[in-house]
Design a protein around this motif. Structure first.
Motif, PDB file in Angstrom:
ATOM      1  N   GLU A 159       0.813  -1.212   0.000  1.00 25.60           N
ATOM      2  CA  GLU A 159       0.000   0.000   0.000  1.00 25.60           C
ATOM      3  C   GLU A 159       0.850   1.268   0.000  1.00 25.60           C
ATOM      4  OE1 GLU A 159      -0.214  -1.691   4.314  1.00 25.60           O
ATOM      5  OE2 GLU A 159      -0.212  -2.461   2.250  1.00 25.60           O
ATOM      6  N   GLU A 207       1.532   2.009  -3.588  1.00 21.13           N
ATOM      7  CA  GLU A 207       0.276   2.470  -4.194  1.00 21.13           C
ATOM      8  C   GLU A 207       0.019   3.927  -3.847  1.00 21.13           C
ATOM      9  OE1 GLU A 207      -2.672  -0.224  -2.805  1.00 21.13           O
ATOM     10  OE2 GLU A 207      -1.791  -1.970  -3.809  1.00 21.13           O
ATOM     11  N   GLN A 208       0.275   4.302  -2.578  1.00 22.87           N
ATOM     12  CA  GLN A 208       0.061   5.695  -2.178  1.00 22.87           C
ATOM     13  C   GLN A 208       1.009   6.629  -2.914  1.00 22.87           C
ATOM     14  OE1 GLN A 208       1.589   7.545   1.479  1.00 22.87           O
ATOM     15  NE2 GLN A 208      -0.550   7.773   2.151  1.00 22.87           N
TER      16      GLN A 208
END
Length: 512
Positions: free
Chosen positions: A12, A15-16
């Motif tokens: 994640e 992804e951020q």
């Protein structure tokens, strides 16, 4: 939790970085952006635009996180910002942007910049910072004082001052310090500059210390300490969710990634495709020696090169590289374990049609619990001639009973093994295997694909004497030598025990 170069941040995080900044190469170590915290990052981006350096995705990410404001206090969430990034990535432009933003945003800020030496700081201040400002849309909003020892860029509206200092215990003494920047941290062998800056920042609620550098050497004691601490802080953050007061960012290529692979560059060079091209990196690779390229562009610590062990023909190893080399129909496997039992390796040897022996590191992982299931699976897939392992007394010896229990049987008569049998090598066998491997490397009758872990094991291998002969020494070697040990044992097993399994194997050719 242990800090290691095999660390990977959660998916994640990448992804951020991609969603917020378009950053395709996130740092290996870095904190996430807390969206519930406001940030002055976008204001710094506008300053960089005015300086003529529109921020790249990585610069947006770093500045947006580093300039988060704690909503409970109204002050910066981070008192310290550490940035470890390879050369030519835009570090200098970001540090200038940080200084100018601070000078324009608040009145009477005391900003001090330091580099390797005071002379280097003066050169960068005058030849890069000041030139950039004079050529930007901000020209005319400041006056410059160049008196030696009192250099300053003084901003007309805020009266904030951008100065320089030396790398001494007295640096930063005087008025309270609002922003301290330590550039080229690899050149600092102790923490005298940080210790000089810190007391001057105690009374300033919005003070920040920034330090930045590409990789250094073993003598870069302060940088190496800060990098180790930063990695640990980031790993603990992702484990516990608790954010420290230090924001640490590091782009880095672990040692198992090949230095000449563009995929490696894409992971650790966040400016690739913006201000740096693969062609430029390739040119640097061809120009620099390997250790310096690794330091400058892969952000690895350059280590002193000790004398090579005379028994290991390291210089001949690169000449055996064959990227297309593959194992033939008949293979032998071998298992070895590092002296501290932190890692284990499985090696393979196979005779090629041209008579050379293909050497390959099949796997290397942490611990030993994976070895027995892996060997069982490899036997099912490859139907090897034999599987070799050093006898009791070596680190791998403790796995013998588990292998036998899993069905990897040892022959009742060691001179009559059957296909897939376990060959337990005694000290004399190991000494013989090491000598034969050295001869094979010198004579050019081995081949490998230049696997980084295997090549590193060969390069760092050290030996110990056994009478007039020698064997590889797990403890004295400069790196985990188990990959090299494993293929050495596998080659011996292939050529010495393999012929006892098959009738059509020409023993006379085994040592050609």
């Amino acid at each position: 939790m242990t800090t290691s170069e095999t660390w990977q941040s959660p998916p994640e995080f990448a992804e951020q970085c991609r969603e917020l900044y378009g950053l395709e190469a996130p740092p290996l170590w870095g904190p996430p952006r807390r969206l519930e915290y406001p940030s002055l990052g976008p204001k710094l981006w506008r300053v960089m635009d005015r300086l003529g350096y529109p921020p790249m995705p990585w610069q947006k990410y770093v500045s947006d996180v580093a300039l988060e404001i704690d909503p409970r206090t109204g002050f910066f969430a981070y008192r310290e910002v550490g940035l470890s990034v390879p050369r030519q990535e835009g570090k200098t432009q970001l540090l200038l942007g940080v200084q100018v933003h601070r000078a324009m945003a608040w009145p009477r800020q005391n900003i001090v910049y330091a580099a390797q030496t005071r002379g280097m700081a003066r050169q960068r201040w005058e030849d890069e910072f000041l030139v950039t400002l004079d050529e930007s849309s901000l020209a005319g909003k400041y006056r410059v004082r160049k008196t030696n020892g009192h250099e300053a860029i003084i901003w007309s509206r805020t009266r904030s001052r951008m100065g320089i200092t030396a790398n001494t215990e007295k640096a930063g003494h005087g008025p309270p310090l609002d922003l301290g920047l330590i550039d080229e941290a690899f050149a600092h062998e102790d923490d005298r500059l940080e210790q000089a800056f810190s007391p001057a920042m105690l009374t300033r609620a919005m003070a920040q210390l920034w330090w930045a550098s590409a990789g250094g050497t073993e003598r870069s004691l302060w940088l190496n300490k800060k990098r180790a601490a930063g990695r640990e802080l980031v790993e603990r953050l992702w484990e516990t969710g608790e954010h420290p007061r230090v924001a640490y960012f590091e782009w880095f290529a672990p040692d198992d990634l090949p230095r000449d692979d563009p995929a490696t560059w894409a992971r650790c060079l966040p400016a690739l495709g913006f201000t740096v091209t693969p062609e430029t990196v390739r040119a640097e690779l061809e120009k620099l020696d390997a250790a310096e390229f690794d330091r400058a562009y892969l952000n690895r610590t350059r280590k002193a090169t000790p004398p090579q062990d005379p028994n290991v023909p390291v210089k001949a190893w690169p000449g055996l590289v064959d990227p297309g080399s593959r194992p033939g129909d008949e293979v032998a496997f071998a298992v070895d374990v590092s002296h501290d039992r932190e890692h284990a390796s499985i090696g393979l040897a196979s005779r090629r049609d041209d008579g050379r022996v293909h050497l390959e590191l099949v796997d290397r992982r942490a611990g030993t619990d994976w070895v027995v299931p892996a060997v069982v699976r490899l036997r099912e897939l490859w139907d090897p001639l034999v599987v070799a392992i050093a006898s009791t007394g070596s680190p791998a010896g403790s796995l013998i009973d588990d292998l036998v229990a899993a069905g990897v049987d040892a022959p009742e008569d060691k001179d009559n093994p059957e296909r897939g049998h376990l060959v337990v090598m005694r000290t004399g066998d190991i000494v013989e295997a090491c000598g034969q491997m050295a001869d094979a490397i010198k004579q050019g009758i081995a081949a490998h694909r230049d696997q980084p872990l295997l090549t590193a094991a060969v390069t760092g291998a050290r030996t110990r004497p056994f009478g007039d002969a020698w064997a590889l020494d797990r403890r004295r070697s400069l790196t985990d030598v188990s990959p090299f040990f494993a293929v050495t044992l596998a080659r011996w097993a292939l050529l010495v025990r393999g012929p006892l399994v098959t009738d059509d194997y020409d023993v006379a050719d085994s040592f050609g």
